[in-house]
Motif scaffolding. Structure first.
Motif, PDB file in Angstrom:
ATOM      1  N   PRO A  89       0.822  -1.209   0.000  1.00  0.00           N
ATOM      2  CA  PRO A  89       0.000   0.000   0.000  1.00  0.00           C
ATOM      3  C   PRO A  89       0.861   1.266   0.000  1.00  0.00           C
ATOM      4  CG  PRO A  89      -0.867  -1.598   1.550  1.00  0.00           C
ATOM      5  CD  PRO A  89       0.445  -2.145   1.074  1.00  0.00           C
ATOM      6  N   GLY A  90       0.537   2.176  -0.909  1.00  0.00           N
ATOM      7  CA  GLY A  90       1.282   3.427  -0.996  1.00  0.00           C
ATOM      8  C   GLY A  90       2.575   3.350  -1.783  1.00  0.00           C
ATOM      9  N   ALA A  91       2.847   2.189  -2.395  1.00  0.00           N
ATOM     10  CA  ALA A  91       4.075   2.037  -3.183  1.00  0.00           C
ATOM     11  C   ALA A  91       4.085   2.990  -4.367  1.00  0.00           C
ATOM     12  CB  ALA A  91       4.221   0.598  -3.655  1.00  0.00           C
ATOM     13  N   ILE A  92       5.280   3.242  -4.890  1.00  0.00           N
ATOM     14  CA  ILE A  92       5.481   4.151  -6.014  1.00  0.00           C
ATOM     15  C   ILE A  92       5.850   3.365  -7.266  1.00  0.00           C
ATOM     16  CG2 ILE A  92       6.979   5.979  -6.940  1.00  0.00           C
ATOM     17  CD1 ILE A  92       5.000   6.987  -4.893  1.00  0.00           C
ATOM     18  N   LEU A  93       5.214   3.727  -8.381  1.00  0.00           N
ATOM     19  CA  LEU A  93       5.592   3.228  -9.699  1.00  0.00           C
ATOM     20  C   LEU A  93       6.163   4.398 -10.489  1.00  0.00           C
ATOM     21  CD1 LEU A  93       5.643   1.231 -12.117  1.00  0.00           C
ATOM     22  CD2 LEU A  93       3.287   1.971 -12.619  1.00  0.00           C
ATOM     23  N   ALA A  94       7.339   4.226 -11.058  1.00  0.00           N
ATOM     24  CA  ALA A  94       7.973   5.275 -11.856  1.00  0.00           C
ATOM     25  C   ALA A  94       8.395   4.716 -13.210  1.00  0.00           C
ATOM     26  CB  ALA A  94       9.180   5.849 -11.128  1.00  0.00           C
ATOM     27  N   LEU A  95       7.812   5.263 -14.269  1.00  0.00           N
ATOM     28  CA  LEU A  95       8.229   4.946 -15.633  1.00  0.00           C
ATOM     29  C   LEU A  95       9.154   6.071 -16.082  1.00  0.00           C
ATOM     30  CD1 LEU A  95       4.832   3.822 -17.211  1.00  0.00           C
ATOM     31  CD2 LEU A  95       6.442   2.502 -15.805  1.00  0.00           C
ATOM     32  N   VAL A  96      10.411   5.738 -16.301  1.00  0.00           N
ATOM     33  CA  VAL A  96      11.444   6.742 -16.570  1.00  0.00           C
ATOM     34  C   VAL A  96      11.908   6.616 -18.016  1.00  0.00           C
ATOM     35  CG1 VAL A  96      13.715   7.609 -15.839  1.00  0.00           C
ATOM     36  CG2 VAL A  96      12.192   6.501 -14.167  1.00  0.00           C
ATOM     37  N   SER A  97      12.110   7.759 -18.657  1.00  0.00           N
ATOM     38  CA  SER A  97      12.701   7.750 -19.996  1.00  0.00           C
ATOM     39  C   SER A  97      13.557   8.993 -20.157  1.00  0.00           C
ATOM     40  CB  SER A  97      11.618   7.724 -21.079  1.00  0.00           C
ATOM     41  OG  SER A  97      10.863   8.918 -21.070  1.00  0.00           O
ATOM     42  N   TYR A  98      14.514   8.905 -21.054  1.00  0.00           N
ATOM     43  CA  TYR A  98      15.238  10.123 -21.414  1.00  0.00           C
ATOM     44  C   TYR A  98      14.997  10.402 -22.889  1.00  0.00           C
ATOM     45  CZ  TYR A  98      18.956   6.659 -22.455  1.00  0.00           C
ATOM     46  OH  TYR A  98      19.666   5.572 -22.901  1.00  0.00           O
ATOM     47  N   GLY A  99      14.805  11.673 -23.192  1.00  0.00           N
ATOM     48  CA  GLY A  99      14.375  12.063 -24.522  1.00  0.00           C
ATOM     49  C   GLY A  99      15.507  12.242 -25.502  1.00  0.00           C
ATOM     50  N   VAL A 100      15.231  12.983 -26.549  1.00  0.00           N
ATOM     51  CA  VAL A 100      16.214  13.226 -27.609  1.00  0.00           C
ATOM     52  C   VAL A 100      17.308  14.140 -27.075  1.00  0.00           C
ATOM     53  CG1 VAL A 100      16.544  14.086 -29.948  1.00  0.00           C
ATOM     54  CG2 VAL A 100      14.366  13.024 -29.291  1.00  0.00           C
ATOM     55  N   LEU A 101      18.535  13.749 -27.281  1.00  0.00           N
ATOM     56  CA  LEU A 101      19.652  14.512 -26.744  1.00  0.00           C
ATOM     57  C   LEU A 101      19.780  15.881 -27.401  1.00  0.00           C
ATOM     58  CD1 LEU A 101      22.370  14.617 -28.783  1.00  0.00           C
ATOM     59  CD2 LEU A 101      22.327  12.179 -28.300  1.00  0.00           C
ATOM     60  N   LYS A 102      20.445  16.769 -26.690  1.00  0.00           N
ATOM     61  CA  LYS A 102      20.744  18.110 -27.180  1.00  0.00           C
ATOM     62  C   LYS A 102      22.250  18.324 -27.166  1.00  0.00           C
ATOM     63  CE  LYS A 102      16.761  20.414 -27.786  1.00  0.00           C
ATOM     64  NZ  LYS A 102      16.461  21.181 -29.010  1.00  0.00           N
ATOM     65  N   LEU A 103      22.736  18.972 -28.225  1.00  0.00           N
ATOM     66  CA  LEU A 103      24.137  19.344 -28.326  1.00  0.00           C
ATOM     67  C   LEU A 103      24.254  20.864 -28.356  1.00  0.00           C
ATOM     68  CD1 LEU A 103      25.105  16.837 -31.162  1.00  0.00           C
ATOM     69  CD2 LEU A 103      25.736  16.613 -28.755  1.00  0.00           C
ATOM     70  N   GLU A 104      25.481  21.353 -28.404  1.00  0.00           N
ATOM     71  CA  GLU A 104      25.687  22.782 -28.595  1.00  0.00           C
ATOM     72  C   GLU A 104      25.067  23.212 -29.923  1.00  0.00           C
ATOM     73  OE1 GLU A 104      30.010  23.648 -26.754  1.00  0.00           O
ATOM     74  OE2 GLU A 104      29.870  21.871 -28.014  1.00  0.00           O
ATOM     75  N   ALA A 105      24.705  24.492 -29.990  1.00  0.00           N
ATOM     76  CA  ALA A 105      23.898  24.987 -31.110  1.00  0.00           C
ATOM     77  C   ALA A 105      24.485  24.647 -32.469  1.00  0.00           C
ATOM     78  CB  ALA A 105      23.699  26.494 -30.964  1.00  0.00           C
ATOM     79  N   GLU A 106      25.798  24.792 -32.628  1.00  0.00           N
ATOM     80  CA  GLU A 106      26.399  24.575 -33.949  1.00  0.00           C
ATOM     81  C   GLU A 106      26.362  23.120 -34.378  1.00  0.00           C
ATOM     82  OE1 GLU A 106      30.046  24.863 -31.102  1.00  0.00           O
ATOM     83  OE2 GLU A 106      27.970  25.589 -31.215  1.00  0.00           O
ATOM     84  N   LEU A 107      26.202  22.220 -33.407  1.00  0.00           N
ATOM     85  CA  LEU A 107      26.109  20.786 -33.696  1.00  0.00           C
ATOM     86  C   LEU A 107      24.671  20.292 -33.707  1.00  0.00           C
ATOM     87  CD1 LEU A 107      28.923  19.586 -31.262  1.00  0.00           C
ATOM     88  CD2 LEU A 107      29.143  19.816 -33.725  1.00  0.00           C
ATOM     89  N   ASP A 108      23.833  20.943 -32.911  1.00  0.00           N
ATOM     90  CA  ASP A 108      22.502  20.401 -32.649  1.00  0.00           C
ATOM     91  C   ASP A 108      21.606  20.404 -33.884  1.00  0.00           C
ATOM     92  OD1 ASP A 108      20.870  19.262 -30.485  1.00  0.00           O
ATOM     93  OD2 ASP A 108      19.536  20.934 -30.924  1.00  0.00           O
ATOM     94  N   ALA A 109      21.690  21.431 -34.710  1.00  0.00           N
ATOM     95  CA  ALA A 109      20.826  21.490 -35.897  1.00  0.00           C
ATOM     96  C   ALA A 109      21.088  20.293 -36.803  1.00  0.00           C
ATOM     97  CB  ALA A 109      21.043  22.802 -36.640  1.00  0.00           C
ATOM     98  N   ARG A 110      22.363  19.964 -36.982  1.00  0.00           N
ATOM     99  CA  ARG A 110      22.689  18.808 -37.838  1.00  0.00           C
ATOM    100  C   ARG A 110      22.221  17.512 -37.193  1.00  0.00           C
ATOM    101  NH1 ARG A 110      22.301  15.508 -40.672  1.00  0.00           N
ATOM    102  NH2 ARG A 110      23.728  14.540 -42.181  1.00  0.00           N
ATOM    103  N   PHE A 111      22.388  17.397 -35.874  1.00  0.00           N
ATOM    104  CA  PHE A 111      21.944  16.187 -35.198  1.00  0.00           C
ATOM    105  C   PHE A 111      20.434  16.027 -35.270  1.00  0.00           C
ATOM    106  CE2 PHE A 111      20.045  14.287 -31.438  1.00  0.00           C
ATOM    107  CZ  PHE A 111      20.497  12.992 -31.594  1.00  0.00           C
ATOM    108  N   GLN A 112      19.679  17.093 -35.020  1.00  0.00           N
ATOM    109  CA  GLN A 112      18.226  16.995 -35.022  1.00  0.00           C
ATOM    110  C   GLN A 112      17.701  16.587 -36.398  1.00  0.00           C
ATOM    111  OE1 GLN A 112      16.414  17.079 -32.275  1.00  0.00           O
ATOM    112  NE2 GLN A 112      18.125  17.667 -30.953  1.00  0.00           N
TER     113      GLN A 112
END
Length: 256
Positions: free
Chosen positions: A132-155
């Protein structure tokens, strides 16, 4: 093809091939604050269960906060590569058949795994093993981010080029599980992120762990991978320069 272009492609291929089978080496690790926050929400510190634990990245972080932690994964290979810990018992089992007693778990987690589950069957097992009272956590990590000059090409690579090769379940991760059915009393998640500083080889090594990259290769689209690796290497500059990489952490947290 010019010799310069051929050299560029071959160099890119060599970078991209580093560590393709080293899943444990290149997958980003969760911050310790994640385990601290989840443990603070649990009703007690008796037992945490990490479902779809893989090689135990989150499982290991939970160990200091609970008397016992059980890590479960259907892959015997993943379990075999988990780091031993006196407080952790690793078992090979699917999310839909949890080998635990009724009302025994105070925290149940699934990190970057719930999109593969039969959720109604998993939720039935969660309700069975949760105290009773237990916790369920569904965890995910999203799409990574890079520095601006790299991120546009990565996205552009992520969404437009490699995007068609992701399995349909990946869309659930991209939305932070926001669209899945979650029939529990929902709690506000803490604002957390994974932050690393990587060399070029580590960044490209991480990409080799993607199912979409494997699918593109199997479809004969190696040129997508080689082209992106060459472009990002040119933007990166010195391959030994460490650059910041950030993944936003998304969670659905519920009280049972």
């Amino acid at each position: 093809m010019s010799s310069a272009r051929a050299g560029r492609q071959e160099g890119a291929r060599n970078w991209f091939d580093q560590g393709g089978s080293a899943y444990a080496r290149f997958r980003p690790e969760y911050p310790r604050q994640l385990a601290t926050q989840l443990a603070s929400m649990a009703p007690d510190s008796t037992l945490a269960v990490d479902v779809g634990c893989g090689n135990g990245q989150l499982t290991q972080l939970l160990a200091p906060y609970f008397d016992q932690v059980v890590g479960l994964d259907p892959s015997a290979d993943q379990i075999a590569n988990a780091v031993p810990n006196a407080r952790i018992a690793y078992r090979c089992a699917p999310a839909e058949q949890l080998p635990l007693p009724d009302a025994s778990a105070s925290l149940i987690t699934a990190a970057q795994a719930a999109h593969w589950f039969d959720l109604p069957a998993f939720y039935a097992e969660v309700r069975r093993i949760a105290m009773p009272g237990a916790i369920l956590a569904l965890v995910s990590y999203g799409v990574l981010k890079l520095e601006a000059e790299l991120d546009a090409r990565f996205q552009a690579f992520y969404w437009d080029e490699i995007g068609p090769y992701w399995p349909p379940e990946r869309k659930l991760v991209d939305t932070g599980y926001a669209t899945i059915d979650f029939p529990f009393e929902e709690l506000a998640p803490p604002a957390l992120a994974i932050r690393l500083d990587w060399h070029l080889s580590e960044f490209l090594g991480y990409l080799t762990t993607w199912s979409a990259v494997r699918s593109a290769r199997e479809a004969g689209r190696e040129e997508l991978l080689v082209g992106f690796a060459g472009d990002i290497a040119a933007l990166w500059g010195d391959p030994d320069r460490r650059r910041p990489v950030c993944w936003p952490i998304a969670m659905r947290i519920g009280r049972i």
